[in-house]
Design a protein around this motif. Structure first.
Motif, PDB file in Angstrom:
ATOM      1  N   THR A  28       0.854  -1.081   0.168  1.00 13.22           N
ATOM      2  CA  THR A  28      -0.149  -0.009  -0.003  1.00 13.22           C
ATOM      3  C   THR A  28       0.827   1.224   0.018  1.00 13.22           C
ATOM      4  O   THR A  28       1.869   1.378   1.146  1.00 13.22           O
ATOM      5  N   ALA A  29       0.498   2.377  -1.078  1.00 13.00           N
ATOM      6  CA  ALA A  29       1.569   3.411  -0.898  1.00 13.00           C
ATOM      7  C   ALA A  29       0.494   4.710  -0.966  1.00 13.00           C
ATOM      8  O   ALA A  29      -0.549   4.727  -1.481  1.00 13.00           O
ATOM      9  N   LEU A  30       1.104   5.803  -0.106  1.00 12.31           N
ATOM     10  CA  LEU A  30       0.471   7.077  -0.177  1.00 12.31           C
ATOM     11  C   LEU A  30       1.482   8.009  -0.617  1.00 12.31           C
ATOM     12  O   LEU A  30       2.561   7.893  -0.228  1.00 12.31           O
ATOM     13  N   ASP A  32       2.391  11.996  -1.152  1.00  9.86           N
ATOM     14  CA  ASP A  32       2.321  13.103  -0.623  1.00  9.86           C
ATOM     15  C   ASP A  32       2.780  14.247  -1.850  1.00  9.86           C
ATOM     16  O   ASP A  32       4.149  14.286  -1.687  1.00  9.86           O
ATOM     17  N   VAL A  49       6.816   9.356  -0.583  1.00 10.27           N
ATOM     18  CA  VAL A  49       6.117   8.270  -0.529  1.00 10.27           C
ATOM     19  C   VAL A  49       6.081   7.610   0.668  1.00 10.27           C
ATOM     20  O   VAL A  49       7.078   7.486   1.080  1.00 10.27           O
ATOM     21  N   TYR A  50       4.939   7.222   1.139  1.00  6.72           N
ATOM     22  CA  TYR A  50       4.903   6.216   2.357  1.00  6.72           C
ATOM     23  C   TYR A  50       4.335   5.015   2.017  1.00  6.72           C
ATOM     24  O   TYR A  50       3.360   4.932   1.182  1.00  6.72           O
ATOM     25  N   CYS A  51       4.775   3.950   2.650  1.00  2.00           N
ATOM     26  CA  CYS A  51       4.231   2.612   2.099  1.00  2.00           C
ATOM     27  C   CYS A  51       3.800   1.728   3.488  1.00  2.00           C
ATOM     28  O   CYS A  51       4.381   1.920   4.289  1.00  2.00           O
ATOM     29  N   ASP A  53       1.579   2.160   5.770  1.00  2.03           N
ATOM     30  CA  ASP A  53       1.387   2.991   6.902  1.00  2.03           C
ATOM     31  C   ASP A  53       2.530   3.286   7.649  1.00  2.03           C
ATOM     32  O   ASP A  53       2.368   3.774   8.621  1.00  2.03           O
ATOM     33  N   SER A  57       9.124   7.994   5.288  1.00  2.00           N
ATOM     34  CA  SER A  57       9.014   8.169   3.936  1.00  2.00           C
ATOM     35  C   SER A  57      10.028   7.049   3.253  1.00  2.00           C
ATOM     36  O   SER A  57      11.066   6.870   3.730  1.00  2.00           O
TER      37      SER A  57
END
Length: 65
Positions: A28-30, A32, A49-51, A53, A57
């Motif tokens: 799962t990636a977020l 910003d 990029v955060y993976c 949770d 980063s």
């Protein structure tokens, strides 16, 4: 921000292997997005990029390694 090596450049394989070992396909990636730099060279998104949770980063991990 982190400017990772491009394919064929020094360090590319190491950066790729590290990222894949920590965050395999399907993680799962977020992202910003950097509001000040909507697009970098090559029309790519620029951001942190955060993976999975993580509070750290991927950008920071690459810099530290």
């Amino acid at each position: 921000m982190v400017n990772t090596p491009k394919r064929g450049e020094f360090g590319y394989n190491e950066a790729t292997e590290l990222t894949e070992s920590l965050y395999p396909v399907g993680a799962t990636a977020l992202v910003d997005e950097d509001d000040g730099q909507k697009e970098g060279n090559y029309d790519r998104l620029i951001g942190l990029v955060y993976c999975n949770d993580s509070a750290t980063s991927v950008n920071q991990i690459l810099l530290e390694e």
